[in-house]
Design a protein around this motif. Sequence first.
Motif, mmCIF file in Angstrom:
data_model
loop_
_atom_site.group_PDB
_atom_site.id
_atom_site.type_symbol
_atom_site.label_atom_id
_atom_site.label_comp_id
_atom_site.label_asym_id
_atom_site.label_seq_id
_atom_site.Cartn_x
_atom_site.Cartn_y
_atom_site.Cartn_z
ATOM 1 N N ASP A 99 38.182 26.918 35.725
ATOM 2 C CA ASP A 99 38.786 25.746 36.360
ATOM 3 C C ASP A 99 40.179 25.464 35.804
ATOM 4 N N ASN A 100 40.424 25.781 34.534
ATOM 5 C CA ASN A 100 41.766 25.663 33.979
ATOM 6 C C ASN A 100 42.749 26.533 34.761
ATOM 7 N N LEU A 101 42.348 27.763 35.011
ATOM 8 C CA LEU A 101 43.229 28.687 35.723
ATOM 9 C C LEU A 101 43.357 28.304 37.197
ATOM 10 N N ASP A 102 42.257 27.864 37.793
ATOM 11 C CA ASP A 102 42.292 27.459 39.203
ATOM 12 C C ASP A 102 43.200 26.246 39.392
ATOM 13 N N PHE A 103 43.184 25.349 38.433
ATOM 14 C CA PHE A 103 44.027 24.159 38.473
ATOM 15 C C PHE A 103 45.507 24.534 38.549
ATOM 16 N N VAL A 104 45.896 25.542 37.778
ATOM 17 C CA VAL A 104 47.288 25.987 37.768
ATOM 18 C C VAL A 104 47.657 26.634 39.103
ATOM 19 N N LEU A 105 46.776 27.469 39.638
ATOM 20 C CA LEU A 105 47.061 28.132 40.910
ATOM 21 C C LEU A 105 47.217 27.124 42.044
ATOM 22 N N LYS A 106 46.417 26.061 42.013
ATOM 23 C CA LYS A 106 46.588 24.997 43.008
ATOM 24 C C LYS A 106 47.949 24.337 42.863
ATOM 25 N N ALA A 107 48.353 24.129 41.616
ATOM 26 C CA ALA A 107 49.611 23.435 41.353
ATOM 27 C C ALA A 107 50.822 24.218 41.847
ATOM 28 N N ILE A 108 50.727 25.538 41.827
ATOM 29 C CA ILE A 108 51.876 26.341 42.258
ATOM 30 C C ILE A 108 51.800 26.691 43.744
ATOM 31 N N GLY A 109 50.826 26.087 44.440
ATOM 32 C CA GLY A 109 50.836 26.152 45.894
ATOM 33 C C GLY A 109 49.929 27.174 46.539
ATOM 34 N N ILE A 110 48.994 27.781 45.807
ATOM 35 C CA ILE A 110 48.065 28.746 46.409
ATOM 36 C C ILE A 110 46.839 27.977 46.897
ATOM 37 N N ASN A 112 44.479 29.090 49.295
ATOM 38 C CA ASN A 112 43.315 29.880 49.677
ATOM 39 C C ASN A 112 42.364 30.039 48.488
ATOM 40 N N LYS A 113 41.146 29.529 48.633
ATOM 41 C CA LYS A 113 40.184 29.524 47.528
ATOM 42 C C LYS A 113 39.795 30.936 47.112
ATOM 43 N N LYS A 114 39.592 31.818 48.073
ATOM 44 C CA LYS A 114 39.201 33.190 47.751
ATOM 45 C C LYS A 114 40.338 33.925 47.037
ATOM 46 N N GLU A 115 41.554 33.676 47.464
ATOM 47 C CA GLU A 115 42.705 34.296 46.817
ATOM 48 C C GLU A 115 42.819 33.838 45.367
ATOM 49 N N ARG A 116 42.597 32.544 45.138
ATOM 50 C CA ARG A 116 42.653 32.021 43.778
ATOM 51 C C ARG A 116 41.562 32.621 42.909
ATOM 52 N N ILE A 120 42.070 34.932 39.530
ATOM 53 C CA ILE A 120 41.482 34.509 38.249
ATOM 54 C C ILE A 120 40.672 35.638 37.634
ATOM 55 N N GLU A 121 39.872 36.313 38.440
ATOM 56 C CA GLU A 121 39.080 37.434 37.924
ATOM 57 C C GLU A 121 39.980 38.558 37.419
ATOM 58 N N GLU A 122 41.087 38.791 38.103
ATOM 59 C CA GLU A 122 42.031 39.837 37.688
ATOM 60 C C GLU A 122 42.606 39.564 36.302
ATOM 61 N N LEU A 155 49.363 34.444 35.467
ATOM 62 C CA LEU A 155 48.730 34.167 36.759
ATOM 63 C C LEU A 155 49.673 34.411 37.927
ATOM 64 N N ASN A 156 50.914 34.014 37.781
ATOM 65 C CA ASN A 156 51.860 34.070 38.892
ATOM 66 C C ASN A 156 52.746 35.308 38.841
ATOM 67 N N ASN A 157 52.291 36.346 38.114
ATOM 68 C CA ASN A 157 53.050 37.592 37.975
ATOM 69 C C ASN A 157 54.505 37.332 37.578
ATOM 70 N N PRO A 158 54.731 36.714 36.410
ATOM 71 C CA PRO A 158 56.085 36.324 36.021
ATOM 72 C C PRO A 158 56.959 37.521 35.673
ATOM 73 N N ASP A 159 58.267 37.308 35.746
ATOM 74 C CA ASP A 159 59.220 38.327 35.318
ATOM 75 C C ASP A 159 59.457 38.286 33.814
ATOM 76 N N ILE A 160 59.277 37.107 33.223
ATOM 77 C CA ILE A 160 59.519 36.915 31.795
ATOM 78 C C ILE A 160 58.369 36.114 31.199
ATOM 79 N N ILE A 161 57.930 36.504 30.003
ATOM 80 C CA ILE A 161 56.963 35.721 29.240
ATOM 81 C C ILE A 161 57.622 35.283 27.938
ATOM 82 N N LEU A 162 57.600 33.977 27.687
ATOM 83 C CA LEU A 162 58.119 33.409 26.450
ATOM 84 C C LEU A 162 56.935 32.997 25.590
#
Length: 341
Positions: A99-110, A112-116, A120-122, A155-162
Motif C-alpha cells: 500500500d505504501n508503493l500503491d499510494f505513490v503510484l496513485k500520487a503520480i497519476g497512474i 489503472n489498478k492492474k498496472e499499479r 509494484i510486483e516488478e 517505481l517511476n523508472n527515474p533517470d537519476i537516483i539521489l
Amino acid sequence: MSQITYKNVGIYQQESIVLENVDFKIGSREFVYLIGNVGSGKSSLLKTMYGELDIHSGEANVLGYDMAHIRRKQIPALRKRIGIVFQDFQLLTDRNVRDNLDFVLKAIGISNKKERAHRIEEVLLQVEMETKGYKMPHELSGGEQQRIVIARAILNNPDIILADEPTGNLDKKTGTQIVKLLHEISKKEATVIMTTHNLQLIEEFPGRILVCDNHHIKEVFSIPSEEYGSDIEGESAEGNNLVSKIEETEKTKEPTDTAIHQEKSIEPDSDSQATSLPSSTSPIPEEPRENHEDANAQSQEQELPTSETSGAEKKDATSPEEATTSTETATVNDQYRYTYN
C-alpha cells in the motif's frame, strides 16, 4: 550526453555560503560518490538537483531543466524523473509495504489498478522483497525498510537516483547489500549519486568520487584519507584515532587497577552510544502541513531572486488548476514532499 552539468555554481543557505565555484558533469548511468565532513554541503548540493534549494549563481542543468531559473510549476515534472532514497526511510507507518508503493503510484497519476499492481510486483522482485508486500514497516528490519525505499525510488523508472546516506543506519553486511543493489541499478537503469562517510564501501564498489571540502567540490581518483569518512559502525574518525592511541599506550605499560576501572566505566557509554541510533522500526512522526507551509513561506522570503525569474514570478507561474489537488494527493505531498511536489 551529460544528465547533470554544474558550471561555476554558488549555493547558499539563507545568507551563508555553502558551496562556491562548483563545476562538474555527470553522465548517464554513472555511479558517483559524494563525500565530505558533516556540514560540508553534500545534502545541500543534492537539494539543488531536485529544486528544494535554489541556485544562487552560475549555471546548473539537470535533465534539461535550467535549475537557476526553473519555475515552480516545472518542479513536479522534474521530480518525477528523480528517485530519492532517504536515510530515515520516510515510509507511511499506517499501511503495509504494497500500500505504501500503491499510494505513490496513485500520487503520480497512474489510475489503472492492474498496472499499479504489476509495477509494484516488478520493483519488489527487483529489490528481493517480493514476499514482504503484506508487512507493515515496523515489522521490517532496517535493511528491509531501505530496500522498500529503493523500490519506491525506482517505481517511476527515474533517470537519476539521489541516495542521501542510505547505509548510515545499517550494519556492515546490510549496508554492503544496499550499495550492491544501487550499483546494479546504475548499470541498467539510472545514474546514482550517493552521499556517504563509508570509505570501505567505495573501495569495494568503485565509482567516481566528488569531495566537498572548504566550500568547494573537487574530483579525486583514489580513495581519500580517513579525514573525510568514518568506519562502518558509525564511529567518527576522531574516535578511531583515540582508540589507536589507547591501544598504543596499553602496549607500552601494564594497565593499573585505576585504568582497568576506567575502561570498564567507559564501556557502557560506548555501547549506549552505539545503540543510540534511531530505531529503524520506530514510526516517523509526520510534520503538520500548516507548519511545513509556514516554514516554506519563511524560506521563500529569504531566498535571493535570480536574474531572470524572481521568486514572485515563480509563485505566479502556477495556474489555479495546478493549485487544486485532492486530499489524498496533498497527503502524499506532505509525506514525500521532496519527490512529488
